[in-house]
Motif scaffolding. Structure first.
Motif, PDB file in Angstrom:
ATOM      1  N   GLY A  73       1.208  -1.035   0.089  1.00 14.62           N
ATOM      2  CA  GLY A  73       0.381   0.034  -0.094  1.00 14.62           C
ATOM      3  C   GLY A  73       0.821   1.393   0.443  1.00 14.62           C
ATOM      4  N   SER A  74       2.022   1.331   0.077  1.00 12.72           N
ATOM      5  CA  SER A  74       2.908   1.937  -0.033  1.00 12.72           C
ATOM      6  C   SER A  74       3.639   1.974  -1.053  1.00 12.72           C
ATOM      7  CB  SER A  74       3.882   2.662   1.725  1.00 12.72           C
ATOM      8  OG  SER A  74       4.373   1.185   1.833  1.00 12.72           O
ATOM      9  N   ASN A  75       4.107   1.625  -1.608  1.00 14.84           N
ATOM     10  CA  ASN A  75       4.896   1.449  -2.559  1.00 14.84           C
ATOM     11  C   ASN A  75       4.417   1.827  -3.895  1.00 14.84           C
ATOM     12  OD1 ASN A  75       4.980  -0.857  -4.542  1.00 14.84           O
ATOM     13  ND2 ASN A  75       4.820  -2.050  -2.420  1.00 14.84           N
ATOM     14  N   GLY A  76       5.084   2.213  -4.945  1.00 15.50           N
ATOM     15  CA  GLY A  76       4.450   3.121  -6.289  1.00 15.50           C
ATOM     16  C   GLY A  76       4.298   1.122  -7.158  1.00 15.50           C
ATOM     17  N   THR A  77       4.597   0.552  -6.784  1.00 22.79           N
ATOM     18  CA  THR A  77       4.647   0.000  -7.946  1.00 22.79           C
ATOM     19  C   THR A  77       3.860  -1.526  -8.448  1.00 22.79           C
ATOM     20  OG1 THR A  77       6.184  -2.151  -6.467  1.00 22.79           O
ATOM     21  CG2 THR A  77       7.030  -0.856  -8.191  1.00 22.79           C
ATOM     22  N   GLY A  78       2.558  -1.264  -7.746  1.00 22.23           N
ATOM     23  CA  GLY A  78       1.186  -2.123  -7.647  1.00 22.23           C
ATOM     24  C   GLY A  78       0.832  -2.157  -8.934  1.00 22.23           C
TER      25      GLY A  78
END
Lengths: 405, 389, 405, 389
Positions: free
Chosen positions: B383-388
């Motif tokens: 939920g905090s990273n940009g790689t979803g």
């Protein structure tokens, strides 16, 4: 519009004659048709065809051809195509292209002297188009010919030449005026292959076997002070580029052909024999999709060739169509090779006697689809020629070379 | 965020590159392709001494337990050669399978010998009804007293000719999970191996004619074992990808170099936009292969979620990209590129030969579809990273 | 290697602050965010962000930025990304690119005067890069600026400018030395949009609505004897090309970004709602194949952007990577648009209130994937720049433009 | 063999081209795109007077019974415009369906009015669960006394807004062949039609709310009828292909012309190989579309075998080729190409809008696979020609 040749009753009768003659004479061989064992059989078959004038059916009889109509020539072509063979039934593109050049540019004396052996299948001829310094840039050849009395003396080197069974004649373009303007300093020679000073060394290309040189190969040819009679210079001194445009045009696909879509057949035949986890792979929709890829691109290639055949035979002025067919076929074959690899899996990559059932066709195609990107002008050069002929970025379109007398 | 190699990895990289330049220059590799085994036993020994063959093996079994990224550094350099030999088959793939499926005695017996280079292993899965993965395994095993008996053919087995042992997948029953793995000594009676002719590099036909295998060498044979096998593949695949990235890099370097040397029509060919286009497409394939591979390595090394997504993506992209890279390189090189001695065609052949290894792009894209078509990013991402996705 | 930003506890605390502030301030709108009704809400939101220094988080405080670390800027970017918004949350690329140019090339006085309004979101700025005669060839601009006392007088025309809601400032490159050498005869100006002599006319582009001008549009701008103070010339007289390399570099993708793979999400979301002959289309293997096409190419685009973001922020010397990301994204979007059209069928082509559920995204993408091939240098130009930076056919590689002070 | 048009066809071609240049120049077409109906009723009337709308209709029904190749000559020129309007929907597709499925009174009633241009027909097949072909038809019809009642939605119906009658596919039972066609008067109570917003050209939503249709207008409803419907599609599809070939030709001509005018970096842009490449790829797509279409026309006109193979091939190739042609043209034109008034984007929009019409490439490729994967050339070819597959 009519996409089929129309045949008269006479032509249908001729077809019967051809068909029964071929049934008796086409050699029955096993394995690689270019092997040392099989090649001589095809070579002999070529002489027999030549003897009947069927090797170059439309060429004039006085020059060793058949003097037949285009329609009868198509009949012969179709019938020999049934055996998956062409005319001639072995590697002799030097004769095909060189013969056309001599027919357009030779003197009467030269035509009577040079053409009959070629058109009757008595000799095999190689063309020498590529030098180590000049690949696509044919006009930049470094091979030189210097006049000395009644002879010219040739020095230089050519690469990617011929095949694995030798030749009787060679032809090439040489620089005859080192200080002359580009395209106006070249001359075209027919050269006996057994002339003193000629060295022919095999070249190893991609996919040739592991030990030594494999199946069919190309050669490097060295000219060291090779003397050629001035009477073998065709088309006039320093006029060699014009002569070249004739065979370049044909090599670039302007001759067209009436062909079948062989790669689709071959891919499908191979796939028919295979199963994946117990099920015939032809039932797999992915395999069928790739098969359609092969079908679509090779059908378009067939239609381009057919259109060119019609334009050429009908003397309709061609522009970009020759190089288009050539470019399209090169790229279509590269893509088709991959489609075949995807559809039959690793079986596409083997000519193993136990595991290949395509008669070595598929494995050879994996290599030839790459190797063939370059000869007869690279795919890039074909695009350059197309652009000039279309007139992209220019008002005056470049004209196509002369392919008929 | 830091997408660079660590200093240690940089040192490893230049060490490997120096070694290869010295021990296995391109000319030597061109010559090796003519030999029966296709690789240099001498280079193999030296590589083993340096420790490359033990990198995937934990220290307690005689290896160095390196990270996958370290391993990839070595294999990228090997692919740049392209150094031939059963390095990947034995030191990576078989090592990972033995680690995943072997019991303690098996690990102790075989892993140190793989690490030392003394024993060469290869993996025999595929059969004449070609399909990648255990679904394609149809060869049954017969238990008789204290041993197993196998009869049948394994096909397209990489490196079998040079292997001492084949980890051979067999069907132990009719359920999908009834798959076991036998360690077969290639010198056992009834085993015959030959290289398959063609555009292949090291693919072999392996025939078993009533081969008896002692009873204690069956690995796996359960659903849990299959999941272990999949884990071994998950860890091996990105290394094969790195090998291809190295190959694509070599092909790119050759093409850029040639564009600066070859003159046609009075110009360096690299000044023609057609040629530029080939190299631009080539570097796009190269970099696509590189960064999808690196992300997969990082995800596994750092135990991130969605490892399988990245592994399947990398394999699909590198297999296709390596082929395309060689095709564009051939367009740049024209005739010179198909001369055997020049070396480009080594990569061309390899890109085709490895296309199906560990599953072709279609296989991996279908796996990817199963993972992403119904993907819910909230379940896997923190939920905090940009790689979803 | 580490593909994720690492966060300190302080940064995580900052994230909470940002997250809760955004939850209160992000406007809640329905329908087209660029409509006359919705745009002012985003505009106001931009001013609020600017007031906190979050509009340009890393820019120095004295120039109106936030003076924050890169890591905190990433936190803001990620949190606003959750709302599918960027910084600024409306069209202001003129401010982004122009701000960077002024920061690199402006005098202290210029920076203090020009930057705060931009960085605080008080003004909207448009860049004027394309003239009717000079599209890709920016250095060939025909717009002229002639010095007259303390002013310059500008005449010319620019096209494909801005958006549908007006601007406060414009900037452009003009020819200030008609006889000077190429690349050494240009100057860069910041121009108040309300200057006398400026005419702004909407342009109709592909896909704009049927009646009059639709959703968002571009403009043609005419300069008729427009007077601009000489103090608004940034970077020195006839030094405009160097100033331009800064924003061109950024426009060409060298800035990179940490992004999500939105087009995959959007395609999948749309497909989830659809059935084909009664079955969810997502169960169809063809649809899944196309979805994987979208996934693969947009993931690669994401990775290229991420690599560039890292290189840019780590001050690693870049060569071809900026234009590569830009080129790849342009072509990937064109292909992705077609994949989406194949996977959801005609539903990809509509923004109809009843039949579209993508918030007009897919229909707009069908057009923008074509329109976007050109701005910020065409796909062809990106390839040309890549070739120079790689050094294809040249020993000396061209260097990338300067993007940081 | 003769791949040229006949002299009469040449005359027809130049007649049509002259008419379009006069009545419907590109600037006028750009303006038409802004109007509610999207086409010129005036041009429609004149075209009807010349006889274009009756070409597909036999003489005894007021048409001229032209060959498909004649018809294609006209539609290629219309596509070059691209002249908008329900020409194809009414004069080709609906005419062919009525001819195939109508009984004598139905033919006599409607075909002369189509030929005269007085009545405009369109075909309503597809529904919100979008799939081309009768398999996608889920809307049931209810028989009540002497009439049928329909309720439901037809979606993506080309030219419905301008049509007087919709030939509407309905399900008459649950068997795959239980498909019938109703002729619905668009002015009947309960019919509402609106154009769908977006990148479409003339696609409409048609809603039927308890629409009563008199009982004598059900066409088909049997397996034989479905085969007649397929025959109508077989004859209509190559005409739509010809329309796209005309569009691709226009886009090619615009691109070549622009390459000779536009100067950038001190050169005509056509001198850049990148630009040349776009146009080369464009003409390859154009010629692929052209010759696959022409062969299909010839096969049908001359009653050759393997017509369906050629029709599916042509449709798959032209749909894809038209899109690619516009994409390459946009690369040549850059900014100018997306300016509405320039006209290129008319073709771009059309290439997308028509992509799904009568089935998208995937649909036709799958049909092709069914025909060719198990193809035995000896069964279909006469053994003497060179066009066997």
């Amino acid at each position: 519009m009519d996409f089929e040749p129309a045949y008269t009753p006479d032509q249908e009768a001729f077809r019967k004659e051809v068909r029964s003659w071929l049934a008796e004479h086409v050699p029955v061989v096993e394995g690689n048709p270019d092997s040392d064992e099989n090649y001589p059989k095809y070579r002999e078959f070529g002489r027999q065809l030549g003897g009947r004038g069927w090797l170059r059916p439309t060429a004039p009889v006085e020059y060793g051809g058949g003097g037949l109509t285009v329609d009868n020539a198509i009949v012969i072509g179709e019938e020999i195509d049934v055996y998956d063979l062409g005319l001639p039934p072995y590697y002799d593109t030097g004769g095909t292209l060189g013969g056309a050049s001599i027919l357009v540019w030779g003197t009467d004396e030269q035509k009577l002297r040079m053409l009959p052996p070629i058109f009757k299948g008595e000799v095999v001829t190689w063309q020498l188009l590529t030098g180590p310094e000049a690949g696509s840039d044919l006009a930049g050849t470094q091979t030189e010919a210097v006049q000395d009395g009644d002879d010219y003396v040739i020095n230089g080197q050519k690469i990617y030449v011929g095949g694995s069974h030798g030749a009787d004649y060679l032809w090439t373009i040489t620089r005859t005026d080192p200080k002359g303007k580009r395209h106006e300093n070249l001359s075209w020679f027919l050269i006996p292959a057994d002339s003193l000073g000629i060295t022919i060394n095999p070249m190893e290309l991609m996919g040739d076997g592991g030990e030594g040189v494999g199946r069919s190969y190309k050669n490097t040819i060295f000219f060291d002070d090779v003397r050629v009679p001035a009477s073998n210079l065709v088309g006039g001194v320093n006029n060699g580029w014009k002569v070249a445009t004739t065979h370049l045009e044909l090599e670039h696909g302007s001759g067209g052909r009436i062909g079948r879509n062989r790669w689709f057949d071959r891919a499908r035949q191979r796939a028919m024999g295979l199963k994946k986890a117990g099920h015939p792979i032809l039932e797999d929709s992915d395999v069928r999709d790739r098969l359609v890829d092969v079908f679509v691109s090779t059908e378009i290639a067939r239609l381009f060739d057919l259109r060119n055949f019609w334009m050429n035979r009908s003397h309709i002025e061609m522009t970009y169509e020759g190089p288009q067919a050539s470019y399209f076929r090169k790229m279509a074959h590269l893509a088709t090779a991959q489609s075949i690899m995807e559809l039959v899996g690793p079986y596409a990559l083997t000519n193993d006697t136990r595991w290949d059932t395509s008669g070595r066709q598929l494995d050879a195609f994996m290599k030839s689809s790459i190797v063939d990107l370059h000869p007869g002008a690279t795919a890039d050069i074909q695009k350059v020629i197309m652009a000039r002929r279309i007139g992209i970025g220019r008002q005056v379109k470049e004209k196509a070379g002369k392919t008929v007398e | 965020m830091d997408l660079s190699l660590t200093e240690t990895q940089q040192l490893l990289k230049s060490g490997v590159e120096d070694f290869i330049a010295r021990e296995s220059p391109r000319e030597a590799i061109v010559e090796l392709a003519r030999t029966e085994t296709g690789y240099s036993a001498d280079t193999w020994k030296k590589a083993a001494e340096i420790g490359w063959l033990g990198m995937a093996i934990p220290e307690n079994y005689g290896g160095s337990g390196s990270s996958l990224t370290d391993l990839a550094v070595v294999y990228e350099a090997l692919g740049y050669g392209p150094v031939p030999g059963p390095y990947f088959s034995s030191g990576v793939l078989s090592a990972h399978v033995l680690l995943a499926l072997g019991d303690e005695p098996q690990r102790s017996e075989y892993l140190p010998r793989i690490a030392s280079g003394e024993a060469i292993f290869a993996l025999a899965i595929t059969e004449p009804d070609w399909a990648w993965g255990v679904d394609g395994v149809q060869m049954h095993v017969h238990r008789g007293g204290n041993s197993y008996t196998i009869t049948g053919t394994k096909l397209f087995v990489y490196d079998a000719l040079t292997a001492d042992y084949l980890i051979t997948a067999v069907r132990t029953g009719d359920n999908p999970t009834d798959i076991g793995f036998l360690i077969v000594d290639t010198k056992a009676p009834g085993v015959s191996i030959r290289r398959i002719e063609g555009f292949f590099t090291s693919e072999c036909e392996v025939t078993f004619d009533n081969v008896k295998v002692p009873g204690d060498v069956l690995l796996g044979g359960s659903a849990a074992a299959l999941s272990g096998f999949e884990n071994a593949l998950r860890h091996s695949t990105p290394i094969l990808c790195a090998y291809k990235v190295g190959g694509a890099q070599a092909v790119y370097d050759m093409s850029v170099e040639y564009s600066r040397e070859r003159v046609q029509f009075g110009q360096l060919i690299g000044r023609f936009q057609h040629v530029q286009n080939h190299i631009v497409q080539l570097v796009n394939h190269l970099d696509s292969a590189r960064w999808t591979t690196y992300e997969a390595l990082w995800k596994i090394d750092d135990r991130k979620p969605d490892q399988d997504i990245s592994v399947h993506l990398a394999k699909a992209v590198t297999s296709e990209g390596f082929i395309q890279a060689t095709n564009y390189a051939h367009e740049v090189h024209a005739g010179v590129g198909v001369m055997r001695e020049y070396g480009l065609s080594l990569f061309t052949q390899l890109s085709r030969s490895l296309y199906h290894s560990l599953g072709d792009p279609k296989y991996h894209r279908r796996k990817l579809a199963d993972l992403v078509a119904d993907y819910d990013p909230s379940l896997a991402s923190d939920g905090s990273n940009g790689t979803g996705y």
